[in-house]
Design a protein around this motif. Structure first.
Motif, PDB file in Angstrom:
ATOM      1  N   GLU A 121      -9.075  -5.430 -18.208  1.00  0.00           N
ATOM      2  CA  GLU A 121      -8.473  -5.318 -19.452  1.00  0.00           C
ATOM      3  C   GLU A 121      -7.446  -6.363 -19.651  1.00  0.00           C
ATOM      4  OE1 GLU A 121     -11.458  -1.276 -20.881  1.00  0.00           O
ATOM      5  OE2 GLU A 121      -8.851  -0.936 -20.264  1.00  0.00           O
ATOM      6  N   MET A 122      -6.429  -6.340 -18.675  1.00  0.00           N
ATOM      7  CA  MET A 122      -5.384  -6.741 -18.514  1.00  0.00           C
ATOM      8  C   MET A 122      -5.262  -7.963 -18.641  1.00  0.00           C
ATOM      9  SD  MET A 122      -2.613  -3.740 -16.646  1.00  0.00           S
ATOM     10  CE  MET A 122      -1.953  -4.958 -15.758  1.00  0.00           C
ATOM     11  N   VAL A 181      -1.705  -4.142 -23.521  1.00  0.00           N
ATOM     12  CA  VAL A 181      -1.291  -3.952 -22.568  1.00  0.00           C
ATOM     13  C   VAL A 181      -0.549  -4.999 -21.638  1.00  0.00           C
ATOM     14  CG1 VAL A 181      -1.368  -2.515 -19.708  1.00  0.00           C
ATOM     15  CG2 VAL A 181      -2.609  -1.947 -21.974  1.00  0.00           C
ATOM     16  N   THR A 182       0.756  -4.478 -20.918  1.00  0.00           N
ATOM     17  CA  THR A 182       1.417  -6.074 -19.802  1.00  0.00           C
ATOM     18  C   THR A 182       1.398  -4.879 -19.016  1.00  0.00           C
ATOM     19  OG1 THR A 182       3.127  -5.480 -20.897  1.00  0.00           O
ATOM     20  CG2 THR A 182       2.576  -7.191 -22.168  1.00  0.00           C
ATOM     21  N   ASP A 183       1.514  -4.009 -18.814  1.00  0.00           N
ATOM     22  CA  ASP A 183       1.448  -3.299 -17.170  1.00  0.00           C
ATOM     23  C   ASP A 183       1.486  -1.806 -17.296  1.00  0.00           C
ATOM     24  OD1 ASP A 183       1.847  -3.482 -14.401  1.00  0.00           O
ATOM     25  OD2 ASP A 183       4.154  -4.084 -14.802  1.00  0.00           O
ATOM     26  N   PHE A 184       0.982  -1.101 -16.278  1.00  0.00           N
ATOM     27  CA  PHE A 184       1.327   0.342 -16.602  1.00  0.00           C
ATOM     28  C   PHE A 184       1.561   0.906 -15.702  1.00  0.00           C
ATOM     29  CE2 PHE A 184      -3.019  -0.520 -15.033  1.00  0.00           C
ATOM     30  CZ  PHE A 184      -3.526  -0.027 -13.891  1.00  0.00           C
ATOM     31  N   LEU A 196       9.386  -0.230 -14.944  1.00  0.00           N
ATOM     32  CA  LEU A 196       7.997  -1.155 -15.401  1.00  0.00           C
ATOM     33  C   LEU A 196       8.952  -1.879 -17.054  1.00  0.00           C
ATOM     34  CD1 LEU A 196       4.908   1.255 -16.477  1.00  0.00           C
ATOM     35  CD2 LEU A 196       5.531  -0.920 -14.369  1.00  0.00           C
ATOM     36  N   ILE A 255      -6.027   3.784 -21.059  1.00  0.00           N
ATOM     37  CA  ILE A 255      -4.973   3.264 -20.773  1.00  0.00           C
ATOM     38  C   ILE A 255      -5.084   1.844 -21.292  1.00  0.00           C
ATOM     39  CG2 ILE A 255      -3.297   1.266 -18.993  1.00  0.00           C
ATOM     40  CD1 ILE A 255      -4.425   2.996 -17.269  1.00  0.00           C
ATOM     41  N   THR A 256      -5.663   0.899 -21.960  1.00  0.00           N
ATOM     42  CA  THR A 256      -5.644  -0.363 -23.068  1.00  0.00           C
ATOM     43  C   THR A 256      -6.336   0.907 -24.781  1.00  0.00           C
ATOM     44  OG1 THR A 256      -6.813  -1.197 -21.451  1.00  0.00           O
ATOM     45  CG2 THR A 256      -7.573  -2.020 -23.636  1.00  0.00           C
ATOM     46  N   MET A 308       0.504   4.596 -12.959  1.00  0.00           N
ATOM     47  CA  MET A 308      -0.200   5.985 -13.199  1.00  0.00           C
ATOM     48  C   MET A 308       0.271   6.444 -11.931  1.00  0.00           C
ATOM     49  SD  MET A 308      -4.092   5.763 -13.190  1.00  0.00           S
ATOM     50  CE  MET A 308      -5.690   6.901 -13.346  1.00  0.00           C
ATOM     51  N   LYS A 362       1.085   8.615 -17.243  1.00  0.00           N
ATOM     52  CA  LYS A 362       0.932   6.940 -17.187  1.00  0.00           C
ATOM     53  C   LYS A 362       2.081   6.711 -18.081  1.00  0.00           C
ATOM     54  CE  LYS A 362      -3.953   7.026 -17.931  1.00  0.00           C
ATOM     55  NZ  LYS A 362      -4.317   8.331 -17.915  1.00  0.00           N
TER      56      LYS A 362
END
Lengths: 369, 416, 263
Positions: free
Chosen positions: B413-414, C119-122, C207, C83-84, C124, C109
């Motif tokens: 998705e990213m 989303v740019t980063d995540f 992050l 997440i998204t 978890m 998360k």
């Protein structure tokens, strides 16, 4: 009573001296395979990097399945806890330390960082290779700190360090002679403080202690005699717990503490002497040959008449975890019971550990040992 | 109960009998006659041959760690046996749980599951006894101690190549001298006279395979990706570890090269449709049944390359075996400073036109996973989506399918 | 009818939510325990939300599923990770959101997003349930209190007792021994909240967190943790009125932006 008082004062004096560092630049180091004499010969103050046990584990900067000592160290470094250091020397001890070196340089570079390669074997090849690496370290230190390291200054540093070593061994040999004048937990605190204090101050303190304590008569002790071995310990909390529950660590092979070089021969080629002596010291489990470490342990077991062994490993410490079955087998042959404990470098002893230590001591009692 | 025990005994007898592998070969040839994956078939035959030789014991059987150059064994006329690779095959066959459970009674479950699987197999006495064990100290801290323990278990000698962290001439000399010592010592221990012409021949064979590997890697830059990453992480990597220095290696890489050349010429990709190109970091993947590559396929994401197949070593010099194998060891991008690995990864991202990166994190592994954050931060700074995928290569119980799916899908998705 | 109605459904490990979204916002929603049958709960959640929104099932143009059980929702048109979806939902409720902290039943998360909500980063949490809703449930039982009361009661303590282990099993025995030592329960609760928050804080710090932070997931209902996070991040934290439905809301928003399903 008097020795107790002396001990406290001495620790306080050392802590004060550590804070001042005699005004010399402090250089951090991580592992007992580093000949600190090279730094001392350069007029630098070696400072062993031993973070206070904590739950700050540099999450996200290292995988969770890494050595907790490494994670705690990096956590402290990233939050600026080591900004007072003029440089760091990390050794090629294990995967964890190698990755600490990488992450440290990437996330919070120190003005001077060096990775010292340490062979895993003790052969004539490895001694000459290690000497090459020590030479490289000396050259880099000279260049960065604009100092000169000479044969004379190295030999002088070696002699002063030899004094520390012989005094420390004398102090250690007082352990286990019944009602020890210095508890093992205190001894470990003292030795780890010594690894970051100016040599001259530490030597004076040791001299004073040895003089007082050697004069005292041996006492009687009913405590269970234990040998403690394993990886890096997270402070002395575990040893204090053992003491509180009626055990006594009469001898240990642990870091930081007793896994140091015994003697280095001053010579016309001091770097060779250092390479030789440091590779031949009591082995850490990181070394190839487990047998030499285990036979040394057997010898100390017999000498100290220990009734049981406590084997401590930090979680994810590959060298000590992989070596555990070796030691267990060797001890089974000697019919010595062993208690295996894992720790997370939090400096706290959980309820589970207390129960296990207590049960282990009860087991020794039942064995009638 | 009695029956059960009888069956187990029979299976063990069959596993340990060289005849089994000689019989299996024509059977498998027949069964796979319609399968046109020639390289895979060579891998199977290679394994059967290796097992046959290991159990037949006509030559000394030498156990080796995966990162020890196999050229040494072939050059000395030994039969190499790599328990870490065998553990991954056992996992692939769905049989790793039993041995791991057995080993867990003796070894911490935080240690590498490939080692624990192999240890379980050792304890159940499934593996061919070693005459000698050779390992090397770099990359994996645990391997040496693991092999050392096995040496004491089998009461056989264990020799180690101590691979330094730093490069340069002193390091090269240190490794070359050790290799010479290793050859002398092992011949003395096994009562053999080393024939240096056989050694040179092994190095020549390794070079031939190396030249094909270079070509294979070049072909894999094509779009669409001609070769599946899941296989790059299984038998392809297995052959790189296990076969270099043998004729099998040359045969395998030659065949694979030919098949990729044809695919690329026809513009054939391994996926029906390729939208994203991914790079896989770490040497392994989970070998038991899992959905990682199926999920990626659903999302039209190809694993175009794996860092483990990066060609890091220069061509060997057959007349100078010690120096050139020392060079191979010292140029390993996963040993030594992380910068070298990071640079190689940046190069792979460029060459394979990578859109996103997956760093697999094998629970018992410190060496490669320890660098996952730094590698990730370098790549993220370049705007490349990157995830760490926690899991376990051999232990299916230490793997979370749900979390894995979420992480993989979030990565896609990213990518947008 | 020409109604433009979309739905999102979030099947989590402990709770499941459905959101019905019209052109002007949320028309209705439902929250239920997931239990052992995610397919059934998906159905029930959807029906309940539709009933509350007073919308017929046929009027829903498309449905996006998210959450742990997203692949087990037979009637969904598409699935997108939580997440998204949490990023999208949080961005919708608080458009200035650049960081989402989502603590659910078994996962925590931290997600960073851009000004469009992408989303740019995540990061978890790993395998274990340390510091998640499940963890709090276990601790509430050990402390003999209700999960819903933990937050409020912890705010009554002036300081927290330090908790050293975040492993659910170890922390439970640590809490029990702290009670045995006679430590005040409120202080233990506060200690737990501080430990959970600092774990999330450390995960987030990596992050490079940017303003504003929005806290989603069931654990966001715990004011003790909200407070502790605000202290650590040194900034206020947005908490939606119904933090549990943010994932389902994000899913519905994705359904809406993709338009009606092709039939």
């Amino acid at each position: 009573m008097q020795d107790r008082l002396t001990f406290k004062e001495i620790l306080q004096d050392l802590a004060k001296a550590q804070a001042s560092g005699e005004g010399k630049p402090l250089v951090g180091w991580t592992c007992t395979y580093l000949p600190v004499e090279i730094l001392e010969a350069a007029g630098l103050q070696p400072y062993r990097i031993l973070p206070e046990p904590s739950s700050e584990k540099a999450d996200g900067y290292l995988d969770p399945n890494m050595c907790p000592l490494v994670k705690t160290n990096l956590g402290k470094a990233i939050t600026g806890g080591y900004s007072f250091l003029s440089g760091i020397i990390i050794l090629n001890t294990c995967d964890g330390m190698r990755r600490l070196y990488d992450a440290w340089r990437f996330y919070c570079p120190s003005p001077f960082s060096f990775l010292l390669d340490v062979p895993k074997t003790v052969t004539s090849l490895s001694v000459s290779y290690f000497k090459e690496r020590l030479k490289e370290l000396a050259t880099q230190v000279e260049k960065h700190f604009k100092v000169e390291i000479t044969t004379d200054s190295l030999n002088q540093a070696i002699e002063e360090a030899n004094l520390t070593r012989s005094l420390s061994r004398r102090l250690i040999s007082l352990q286990g002679r019944g009602a020890p004048p210095v508890k093992h937990s205190e001894l470990l605190d003292l030795l780890s403080l010594g690894s970051r204090t100016p040599r001259s101050v530490f030597n004076k303190a040791l001299e004073k202690m040895v003089r007082v304590l050697e004069g005292e008569p041996a006492g009687v002790s009913n405590a269970y005699r234990l040998l403690l071995t394993g990886s890096s310990l997270d402070g002395s909390a575990l040893v204090r717990l053992i003491e509180e529950l009626g055990g006594e660590v009469t001898i240990s092979d642990i870091c930081p503490g007793t896994r140091f070089v015994d003697y280095v021969e001053p010579s016309a080629d001091p770097l060779f002497s250092l390479s030789h002596a440091y590779l031949h010291k009591t082995a850490c489990a990181r070394m190839f040959d487990s047998e030499s470490r285990i036979s040394a342990l057997k010898e100390s077991l017999l000498k100290s008449k220990a009734q049981g062994v406590v084997y401590f490993s930090l979680k994810f410490c590959d060298p000590f975890l992989y070596e555990a079955p070796f030691l267990e087998e060797a001890l089974r042959e000697l019919d010595i019971p062993v208690l295996f404990l894992e720790g997370e470098y939090t400096g706290r002893v959980g309820g589970g550990v207390r129960t296990r230590v207590q049960a282990f001591l009860e087991m020794l009692e039942k064995n009638g040992k | 109960m009695e029956n059960e025990r009888g069956r187990e005994k029979l299976i063990k007898w069959a596993v340990k009998s060289p005849l089994t592998y000689r019989l299996l070969r024509p059977v498998l040839d027949l069964l796979t006659r319609k399968n046109d994956n020639e390289p895979f078939k060579i891998w199977v035959r290679f394994l059967l041959d290796a097992m046959n030789n290991s159990y037949a014991r006509k030559q000394p059987v030498v156990w080796m760690s995966a990162f020890t150059p196999s050229e040494i064994a072939y050059g000395m006329g030994y039969v190499p046996f790599m328990p870490e690779i065998i553990a991954s095959v056992v996992t692939y066959l769905g049989k790793s749980k039993g041995p791991i459970a057995l080993a867990n009674a003796y070894a911490s479950s935080d240690l590498c599951s490939f080692h624990r699987c192999a240890l379980g197999l050792v304890m159940e006495d499934y593996l061919p006894k070693p005459d000698l064990i050779i390992s090397s100290s770099y990359l994996c801290e645990g391997a040496n101690k693991f092999f050392h323990y096995l040496a004491s278990y089998y009461r056989c000698p264990h020799l180690m190549v101590d691979a330094p962290y730093r490069g340069g001439s002193a390091a090269k000399k240190y490794v070359a001298d050790q290799l010479k010592e290793l050859v002398d010592k092992s011949s003395r221990l096994l009562g053999l006279v080393p024939d240096m012409s056989v050694m040179s021949q092994a190095l020549e064979l390794s070079n031939k395979a190396r030249a094909y590997i270079a070509e294979i890697n070049r072909l894999r830059r094509s779009r669409p990706s001609p070769f599946p990453g899941s296989e790059g992480l299984s038998y392809l990597a297995g052959m790189v570890f296990y076969s270099l220095g043998s004729k099998w290696g040359v045969d395998f890489f030659k065949t694979l090269h030919l098949s990729l050349e044809q695919k690329v010429a026809k513009g054939e990709g391994y996926l029906p449709e390729e939208k994203y190109r991914l790079l896989w970091l770490h040497h392994i993947r989970p070998y038991y049944k899992n959905e990682i590559f199926k999920i990626l396929e659903e999302k039209k994401a190809a694993v175009s390359f794996e860092e483990t197949n990066y060609l890091y070593w220069p061509a060997l010099e057959p007349s100078k075996p010690y120096e050139s194998l020392a060079d191979k060891i010292i140029s390993n991008i996963w040993a030594g400073s992380l910068e070298r690995r990071v640079h190689a990864i940046e190069e792979m991202v460029e060459e394979y036109d990578i859109d996103g990166v997956i760093h697999f994190s094998h629970w018992g592994c410190r060496q490669s996973c320890g660098g996952a954050a730094v590698v990730g931060d370098v790549l993220k700074q370049k705007g490349l989506p990157y995830i760490v995928l926690p899991g376990d290569g051999a232990d299916p119980d230490n793997f979370s399918p749900g979390q894995t799916r979420t992480r993989l899908e979030a990565l896609i998705e990213m990518l947008g | 009818m020409g109604k433009r109605i979309y739905a999102g459904i979030d099947i989590g490990s402990l709770s499941s939510e459905a959101v019905i979204l019209g052109e002007n916002g949320i028309l209705g929603y439902s929250v239920r325990n997931t239990g052992a049958d995610p397919q059934r709960v998906a159905q029930e959640c959807m029906e309940e939300a539709l009933a509350r929104a007073n919308v017929a099932k046929e009027d829903v143009l498309s449905i996006v599923a998210t959450g742990y059980g997203r692949i087990r929702v037979p009637f969904a048109d598409r699935e997108i990770t939580e997440i998204t979806c949490h990023a999208k939902g949080a961005h919708f409720l608080f458009p200035e959101t650049r960081t989402v902290i989502d603590i659910g039943g078994q996962d925590s998360k931290v997600i960073t997003l851009d000004e469009r909500g992408a989303v740019t980063d995540f990061a978890m949490n790993d395998r274990c349930a340390a510091g998640t809703g499940r963890f709090l449930e276990v601790m509430a039982t050990a402390l003999e209190t209700k999960l819903s009361e933990l937050g409020q009661r912890s705010l009554e303590a002036k300081k927290g007792v330090p908790i050293s282990s975040m492993c659910t099993v170890f922390a439970e025995s640590e809490v029990i021994s702290l009670i045995a030592e006679g430590k005040r329960r409120e202080e233990i609760m506060r200690g737990l909240h501080e430990a959970i928050s600092s774990r999330v804080y450390r995960m987030a710090k990596k992050l490079r967190v940017k303003k504003e932070i929005t806290f989603t997931g069931g654990v966001a209902k715990n004011q003790g943790i909200v407070k502790a996070l605000e202290v650590l991040f040194k900034m206020p934290v947005n908490v939606p009125d119904e933090p549990q439905i943010v994932g389902a809301l994000g899913a519905a928003l994705y359904a809406r932006s993709a338009g009606p399903r092709a039939r």
